[in-house]
Scaffold this motif. Structure first.
Motif: not given
Length: 514
Positions: A18-20, A155-160, A162-163, A166-176
């Motif tokens: 998802a992150s990729s 071995h829970r890099t999925d948590v990092v 996912n955070i 989510g923040v990247s999506i919000a950030q990119y929408i804001a900077v767009f």
């Protein structure tokens, strides 16, 4: 405590996938808006500041990697008190690192003008902009980034991931929206600082929710601290070499060729790193699992796991390289609207495909080497490779014809990977952990994938070249043809690797549906 390798790898891979996707789509749109609304010089500034701050981040010295690798054993032993002591130690180190980065960055202010060949955009104050970038980099170290080691060690890099997603999506929408409405580069950079703070706050909340009994308290025993410091010294040398290899390319291009050349290189490199993110879905999901397996399984079992993961990762690498060979130049031409300052000749994408393959072919090996804490054995490798890269960068930029100076920078990096880093890394892993028989099996597999990659890249390029269309329609048709040809060829060549994985997925679905 023996961690569930398959379960953790599965959820880490889902999170990374998802992150990729986000890292492919949103940065592409972001970069496109920069090109269309602000111009290539602003992209050059982004690349230049990223390289400068990459050098400053050497102040971290590699403590994060050393602490995570040191925590694998207490996680396996379920030693909570020692884990708490590690976390406190790491928090102290990171706060010191943040201070060093910030004040060290301020010391570079008088020298910024010398790192830019030509002029900067007239509405930009180079020094103010640099300070904002510097604050954004230092903020994580002063806040809660240190909490991420608890999740990595378990071995829970999925948590990092996912955070960050989510923040990247919000950030990119804001900077767009900021770019579209204001077209102000300062507002864009200030927004990234705000989202850095948000990401760190969410990270500490998740860490405390999952592992409430691990808090920074106590102190590390002297012998443990000495072991961490010893690892840090070796990892620091790896980081120095990595910075020389990765960050100095933009600095050399900016100093000798200018900001537009930085933007042109950055576009090609962006495609490479975006595709590399797809491969990272496989290998970045397993480092913590390797670390746990090393302390809970035999070497024979570890080698079988290593080879299985390496071959699956390489299948993805081969397919991606073939698609890049077919679509690299057509994609760049459509993306930058044929701008002659940003579209390079055919040698540039060919070298970038080579660069991609040789860099990605070593990632599972590096993941295992990191998990096994094999840092000291090749501590001089990155320094030698980085020095060769920097020296050849400067020589090529000075002596090659103007049309090929940028290609010389790319080729310099390839030389360091192919003739120094990969042979040295593999020697360390197979002499320090496995053995000669395992080394032979690994290199036979490596050679087979190299030959397969050359054949598939040529086949995919010929298939795309045969499509007599240009523009977005041509790119779409070329992509469909190249994907079909590459998929069939990959299945035929590497069916022994793919069929067991596919069969395992089918069996799991059958059990789930029964």
């Amino acid at each position: 405590m023996k961690l569930d390798f398959k379960k953790n790898v599965k959820r880490n891979m889902v999170a990374n996938a998802a992150s990729s996707g986000i890292r492919l789509l949103f940065p592409f749109l972001n970069r496109t808006l920069f090109l269309w609304l602000l111009g290539p010089a602003y992209l050059g500034l982004n690349g230049l500041f990223g390289s400068i701050l990459g050098v400053l981040m050497l102040a971290e010295l590699g403590f994060g990697t050393a602490v995570v690798c040191s925590m694998y054993k207490p996680v396996a032993d379920d030693d909570r008190e020692l884990l708490c002591a590690y976390l406190k130690f790491y928090r102290t180190v990171y706060r010191c690192v943040g201070a060093v980065i910030f004040f060290g960055g301020l010391a570079l202010l008088p020298f910024l003008d010398r790192l830019v060949h030509g002029t900067v955009p007239p509405d930009i104050d180079l020094h103010v902009l640099y300070v904002i970038h510097l604050v954004n980099t230092a903020a994580s170290y002063f806040l809660f980034a240190y909490r991420g080691v608890v999740l990595d060690a378990h071995h829970r890099t999925d948590v990092v991931t996912n955070i960050r997603t989510g923040v990247s999506i919000a950030q990119y929408i804001a900077v767009f929206l900021i770019l579209l409405v204001t077209r102000n580069y300062y507002h864009y950079v200030l927004a990234t600082v705000a989202f850095t703070v948000v990401q760190n706050v969410l990270l500490v909340r998740a860490s405390r929710r999952l592992f409430p009994d691990i808090e920074p308290r106590g102190s590390l025993p002297l012998e443990v601290r000495r072991k961490v410091i010893s690892d840090v010294k070796s990892i620091f040398m790896h980081k120095v070499g990595g910075v020389i290899t990765n960050s100095t390319d933009n600095l050399v291009i900016s100093a000798f060729l200018g900001l537009v050349a930085v933007a042109a290189y950055g576009n090609y490199y962006y495609v490479l790193t975006s595709v590399a993110g797809l491969v990272a879905v496989v290998y970045s999901s397993m480092t913590g699992g390797f670390g746990n397996k090393i302390y809970t399984e035999s070497k024979e079992e570890n080698f079988r796991l290593f080879m299985r993961m390496n071959r699956l990762s390489m299948v993805v690498v081969v397919f991606c390289a073939a698609m890049m060979a077919a679509l690299y130049q057509p994609f760049i031409e459509v993306w930058v609207k044929g701008d002659p300052a940003l579209v390079r000749h055919a040698l540039t994408p060919a070298l970038m495909v080579f660069y991609f393959y040789i860099m990605q072919s070593r990632q599972v090996l590096l993941a295992f080497k990191s998990a096994a804490s094999l840092w000291r054995q090749d501590r001089w490798k990155p320094i030698v490779a980085g020095a060769v890269n920097l020296g050849s960068n400067i020589l090529f930029v000075i002596f090659l014809p103007d049309a090929y100076k940028l290609d010389g920078v790319i080729f310099s990096t390839i030389i360091g990977f192919a003739f120094i880093q990969i042979p040295w890394e593999s020697h360390v892993v197979f002499s320090s952990f496995f053995g000669k028989a395992e080394a032979r099996a690994y290199w036979q597999s490596y050679a087979g994938f190299a030959v397969g990659t050359i054949a598939l890249c040529a086949l995919a390029w010929l298939a795309a070249y045969a499509v007599p269309l240009d523009g977005i329609l041509g790119l779409t048709v070329k992509g469909a043809v190249a994907a079909a040809v590459s998929s069939v060829a990959v299945i035929i060549l590497f069916r022994k690797d793919l069929l067991p994985a596919i069969q395992q997925i089918i069996n799991r679905k059958s059990v789930h549906n029964a």
